[in-house]
Design a protein around this motif. Structure first.
Motif, PDB file in Angstrom:
ATOM      1  N   GLY A  72      -1.192  -7.326 -15.302  1.00 18.37           N
ATOM      2  CA  GLY A  72      -0.892  -7.549 -13.896  1.00 18.37           C
ATOM      3  C   GLY A  72       0.470  -7.088 -13.445  1.00 18.37           C
ATOM      4  O   GLY A  72       0.692  -6.880 -12.244  1.00 18.37           O
ATOM      5  N   GLN A  73       1.419  -6.891 -14.398  1.00 16.89           N
ATOM      6  CA  GLN A  73       2.764  -6.516 -13.961  1.00 16.89           C
ATOM      7  C   GLN A  73       2.789  -5.117 -13.368  1.00 16.89           C
ATOM      8  O   GLN A  73       3.494  -4.862 -12.394  1.00 16.89           O
ATOM      9  N   TRP A  74       1.989  -4.216 -13.933  1.00 13.04           N
ATOM     10  CA  TRP A  74       2.009  -2.843 -13.431  1.00 13.04           C
ATOM     11  C   TRP A  74       1.453  -2.782 -12.007  1.00 13.04           C
ATOM     12  O   TRP A  74       1.990  -2.042 -11.165  1.00 13.04           O
ATOM     13  N   GLU A  75       0.420  -3.543 -11.737  1.00 13.11           N
ATOM     14  CA  GLU A  75      -0.139  -3.551 -10.386  1.00 13.11           C
ATOM     15  C   GLU A  75       0.877  -4.128  -9.393  1.00 13.11           C
ATOM     16  O   GLU A  75       1.010  -3.648  -8.258  1.00 13.11           O
ATOM     17  N   GLU A  76       1.583  -5.169  -9.785  1.00 11.88           N
ATOM     18  CA  GLU A  76       2.632  -5.730  -8.925  1.00 11.88           C
ATOM     19  C   GLU A  76       3.716  -4.686  -8.674  1.00 11.88           C
ATOM     20  O   GLU A  76       4.228  -4.549  -7.552  1.00 11.88           O
ATOM     21  N   PHE A  77       4.050  -3.955  -9.719  1.00 13.61           N
ATOM     22  CA  PHE A  77       5.065  -2.909  -9.597  1.00 13.61           C
ATOM     23  C   PHE A  77       4.584  -1.798  -8.653  1.00 13.61           C
ATOM     24  O   PHE A  77       5.343  -1.323  -7.794  1.00 13.61           O
ATOM     25  N   ARG A  78       3.333  -1.399  -8.782  1.00  7.79           N
ATOM     26  CA  ARG A  78       2.775  -0.360  -7.910  1.00  7.79           C
ATOM     27  C   ARG A  78       2.857  -0.792  -6.443  1.00  7.79           C
ATOM     28  O   ARG A  78       3.212   0.002  -5.564  1.00  7.79           O
ATOM     29  N   GLN A  79       2.547  -2.067  -6.193  1.00  6.71           N
ATOM     30  CA  GLN A  79       2.578  -2.563  -4.820  1.00  6.71           C
ATOM     31  C   GLN A  79       4.014  -2.570  -4.281  1.00  6.71           C
ATOM     32  O   GLN A  79       4.259  -2.188  -3.130  1.00  6.71           O
ATOM     33  N   SER A  80       4.976  -2.985  -5.120  1.00  8.02           N
ATOM     34  CA  SER A  80       6.383  -2.989  -4.697  1.00  8.02           C
ATOM     35  C   SER A  80       6.866  -1.578  -4.402  1.00  8.02           C
ATOM     36  O   SER A  80       7.586  -1.338  -3.426  1.00  8.02           O
ATOM     37  N   ALA A  81       6.470  -0.618  -5.235  1.00 11.38           N
ATOM     38  CA  ALA A  81       6.863   0.766  -5.003  1.00 11.38           C
ATOM     39  C   ALA A  81       6.266   1.284  -3.700  1.00 11.38           C
ATOM     40  O   ALA A  81       6.948   1.978  -2.925  1.00 11.38           O
ATOM     41  N   ALA A  82       5.002   0.934  -3.428  1.00 10.56           N
ATOM     42  CA  ALA A  82       4.372   1.366  -2.176  1.00 10.56           C
ATOM     43  C   ALA A  82       5.066   0.738  -0.968  1.00 10.56           C
ATOM     44  O   ALA A  82       5.312   1.412   0.042  1.00 10.56           O
ATOM     45  N   ASP A  83       5.408  -0.548  -1.066  1.00 10.03           N
ATOM     46  CA  ASP A  83       6.085  -1.218   0.042  1.00 10.03           C
ATOM     47  C   ASP A  83       7.444  -0.590   0.324  1.00 10.03           C
ATOM     48  O   ASP A  83       7.880  -0.540   1.486  1.00 10.03           O
ATOM     49  N   ARG A  84       8.112  -0.125  -0.712  1.00 12.89           N
ATOM     50  CA  ARG A  84       9.448   0.451  -0.548  1.00 12.89           C
ATOM     51  C   ARG A  84       9.398   1.969  -0.341  1.00 12.89           C
ATOM     52  O   ARG A  84      10.430   2.616  -0.222  1.00 12.89           O
ATOM     53  N   ARG A  85       8.183   2.503  -0.357  1.00 15.62           N
ATOM     54  CA  ARG A  85       7.961   3.925  -0.112  1.00 15.62           C
ATOM     55  C   ARG A  85       8.732   4.805  -1.106  1.00 15.62           C
ATOM     56  O   ARG A  85       9.398   5.780  -0.731  1.00 15.62           O
ATOM     57  N   VAL A  86       8.648   4.408  -2.372  1.00 16.07           N
ATOM     58  CA  VAL A  86       9.194   5.241  -3.442  1.00 16.07           C
ATOM     59  C   VAL A  86       8.079   5.549  -4.418  1.00 16.07           C
ATOM     60  O   VAL A  86       7.104   4.785  -4.545  1.00 16.07           O
ATOM     61  N   SER A  87       8.187   6.649  -5.119  1.00 11.47           N
ATOM     62  CA  SER A  87       7.170   7.021  -6.097  1.00 11.47           C
ATOM     63  C   SER A  87       7.249   6.090  -7.297  1.00 11.47           C
ATOM     64  O   SER A  87       8.265   5.419  -7.548  1.00 11.47           O
ATOM     65  N   LEU A  88       6.149   6.040  -8.065  1.00 16.28           N
ATOM     66  CA  LEU A  88       6.147   5.233  -9.279  1.00 16.28           C
ATOM     67  C   LEU A  88       7.203   5.717 -10.270  1.00 16.28           C
ATOM     68  O   LEU A  88       7.839   4.914 -10.955  1.00 16.28           O
ATOM     69  N   ILE A  89       7.398   7.021 -10.336  1.00 18.56           N
ATOM     70  CA  ILE A  89       8.401   7.582 -11.248  1.00 18.56           C
ATOM     71  C   ILE A  89       9.791   7.120 -10.829  1.00 18.56           C
ATOM     72  O   ILE A  89      10.604   6.681 -11.652  1.00 18.56           O
ATOM     73  N   GLN A  90      10.074   7.190  -9.509  1.00 19.67           N
ATOM     74  CA  GLN A  90      11.385   6.753  -9.019  1.00 19.67           C
ATOM     75  C   GLN A  90      11.560   5.245  -9.207  1.00 19.67           C
ATOM     76  O   GLN A  90      12.632   4.773  -9.616  1.00 19.67           O
ATOM     77  N   GLY A  91      10.509   4.490  -8.942  1.00 15.57           N
ATOM     78  CA  GLY A  91      10.596   3.042  -9.112  1.00 15.57           C
ATOM     79  C   GLY A  91      10.844   2.645 -10.559  1.00 15.57           C
ATOM     80  O   GLY A  91      11.638   1.737 -10.843  1.00 15.57           O
ATOM     81  N   LEU A  92      10.163   3.326 -11.492  1.00 13.50           N
ATOM     82  CA  LEU A  92      10.364   3.027 -12.908  1.00 13.50           C
ATOM     83  C   LEU A  92      11.779   3.393 -13.332  1.00 13.50           C
ATOM     84  O   LEU A  92      12.436   2.642 -14.073  1.00 13.50           O
ATOM     85  N   ALA A  93      12.270   4.541 -12.862  1.00  9.56           N
ATOM     86  CA  ALA A  93      13.635   4.954 -13.204  1.00  9.56           C
ATOM     87  C   ALA A  93      14.644   3.935 -12.675  1.00  9.56           C
ATOM     88  O   ALA A  93      15.606   3.573 -13.362  1.00  9.56           O
ATOM     89  N   GLN A  94      14.431   3.444 -11.436  1.00 12.55           N
ATOM     90  CA  GLN A  94      15.335   2.441 -10.875  1.00 12.55           C
ATOM     91  C   GLN A  94      15.272   1.135 -11.673  1.00 12.55           C
ATOM     92  O   GLN A  94      16.289   0.464 -11.883  1.00 12.55           O
ATOM     93  N   SER A  95      14.079   0.772 -12.120  1.00 11.69           N
ATOM     94  CA  SER A  95      13.914  -0.454 -12.906  1.00 11.69           C
ATOM     95  C   SER A  95      14.671  -0.371 -14.228  1.00 11.69           C
ATOM     96  O   SER A  95      15.367  -1.313 -14.630  1.00 11.69           O
ATOM     97  N   VAL A  96      14.520   0.769 -14.898  1.00 16.33           N
ATOM     98  CA  VAL A  96      15.217   0.951 -16.172  1.00 16.33           C
ATOM     99  C   VAL A  96      16.724   0.985 -15.952  1.00 16.33           C
ATOM    100  O   VAL A  96      17.495   0.367 -16.701  1.00 16.33           O
ATOM    101  N   GLN A  97      17.167   1.682 -14.896  1.00 18.02           N
ATOM    102  CA  GLN A  97      18.599   1.747 -14.609  1.00 18.02           C
ATOM    103  C   GLN A  97      19.143   0.361 -14.256  1.00 18.02           C
ATOM    104  O   GLN A  97      20.275   0.013 -14.651  1.00 18.02           O
TER     105      GLN A  97
END
Length: 421
Positions: A72-97
């Motif tokens: 379920g965490q990935w789906e939550e992450f996908r929804q957050s990325a969509a709400d913030r209008r960033v790509s999954l790649i950008q969202g993952l990079a921001q999360s790791v950073q």
């Protein structure tokens, strides 16, 4: 993007991540002693809880990256990325950073009292110099780089395997028994205390001239300068200025004679080296194959000081799996025990290193190794095989861990360093 896995009730997710971030999170997670996937999981969780996305991260050159997350965490992450209008790649990079920013590089744990390791045995030819160098190199390795290390369970497995003769050069190490760990990053001084100058020569340095200053002069109370001026760095490119050498001089052949006229001669080495201790976390002394006054001074230098925990400093005994090493071991331990009693000091044994081991030598080697294992106190803390890389490193006058960093001997030296720590 994701597929379920039942192995640990997590799901595998695949995205992309810049190689730079992948390497940084891999190293930083190891520094904190956690799994890389746990760091990514925490980063994603924290990112999803933010009110808005963080600053954009450069994702140029991002390539495939897979990890395992709670269901379920990935789906939550996908929804957050969509709400913030960033790509999954950008969202993952921001999360790791974000995880990296909130988990800065940990400080190196430095001892309150400089640790003093005396590498010794009365018998020559057992490889004291190789162990001194390899141990010092392993302790000084980069804390921001991962290095292959044989874990403690692998040493135990190897020692047990030695009870049964095999045709291998040394007991096999399963790849699963190897971990990639950050280097300790300690500041290390290697002291060549042997007039034969083997450590100095092997590391590509020049022995000190007979008519100049030397450790011998300082121990005899007749210095010609500052001892710190004699120290040379070893392979700064690999060890980042953390590994230094105090070269030997052939005048050490005369040390016992000169010490005979020195008051409180057992403390002569300590008096000479104490001014250097503030610059180092560990000082390792490569001792000569001797039972004379110079050896007394070396052992006394490794005694437990006031406020120092047991096992922080002391004697590391190097042996081989053959009978003459056992005879020399008895002579050395008798000398150490006599010093303990005569001077009323605590001298700890840091362990036994069985060096140049080759089970192909048959019963003598395997039974002798078992004899060392049976001692228990001090226990065997290292098993180093008789392999070609160490000899090659000596031939080209380079440190083993920079010449052959992934060799079995290098892996074993790192395991020894962690056992001693």
């Amino acid at each position: 993007m994701s597929s379920p896995t039942t192995s640990n009730d997590r799901e595998k997710v695949v995205s992309k991540l810049p190689a730079r971030l992948r390497q940084q999170v891999k190293i930083r997670a190891a520094q904190y002693g956690i799994e890389m996937q746990s760091a990514v999981e925490q980063g994603i969780s924290d990112w999803c809880e933010l009110a808005s996305a963080t600053a954009p991260v450069d994702t140029a050159g991002a390539d495939s990256f897979a990890t395992f997350l709670p269901p379920g965490q990935w789906e939550e992450f996908r929804q957050s990325a969509a709400d913030r209008r960033v790509s999954l790649i950008q969202g993952l990079a921001q999360s790791v950073q974000l995880w990296l920013d909130t988990h800065p590089e940990p400080d190196i744990e430095r001892p309150a009292i400089t640790r003093r390791i005396i590498v010794c045995n009365q018998k020559g030819g057992v490889g004291k110099t190789a162990i001194t160098a390899g141990l010092g190199e392993a302790l000084a390795e980069d804390p921001n780089t991962l290095h292959p290390v044989r874990v403690a369970k692998a040493l135990t497995k190897a020692l047990r395997a030695s009870e049964v003769h095999s045709d291998a050069t040394e007991p096999d190490t399963d790849p699963l028994d190897i971990e990639n760990l950050p280097g300790p990053g300690l500041r290390v001084l290697l002291v060549d205390f042997d007039p034969q100058c083997h450590l100095t020569n092997q590391l590509g340095a020049a022995p000190l001239p007979m008519n100049g200053d030397s450790l011998t002069n300082h121990m005899a109370g007749e210095p010609k300068g500052d001892l710190n001026d004699l120290i040379v760095p070893i392979d700064d490119d690999t060890f980042g200025g953390r590994l230094h050498l105090l070269p030997a001089c052939n005048d050490a052949f005369l040390l016992d004679v000169r010490l005979s006229a020195v008051r409180a001669r057992e403390a002569a080495l300590e008096r000479a080296l104490t001014p250097l201790e503030g610059d180092y976390d560990v000082i390792i002394v490569d001792c000569p194959p001797s039972l004379g006054l110079s050896m007394d001074a070396a052992v006394y230098y490794g005694r437990r000081r006031d406020g120092e925990n047991p096992g922080q400093s002391g004697a590391l005994i190097v042996v081989q799996a053959e009978d003459s090493s056992a005879d020399a071991y008895e002579l050395l331990t008798t000398q150490i025990d006599d010093l303990r009693g005569d001077l009323q000091v605590d001298i700890d044994y840091l362990g036994i290193v069985v060096n140049l081991y080759d089970s192909r030598r048959g019963y003598i080697a395997t039974s002798s190794l078992q004899g060392w294992v049976d001692i228990k106190d001090p226990r065997v803390v290292g098993l180093i095989g008789d392999l070609k890389e160490q000899k090659e490193a000596v031939r080209v006058k380079k440190p083993l861990l920079s010449y052959a960093p992934k060799s079995q001997q290098a892996v074993g030296m790192r395991a020894l360093a962690r056992e001693v720590l």
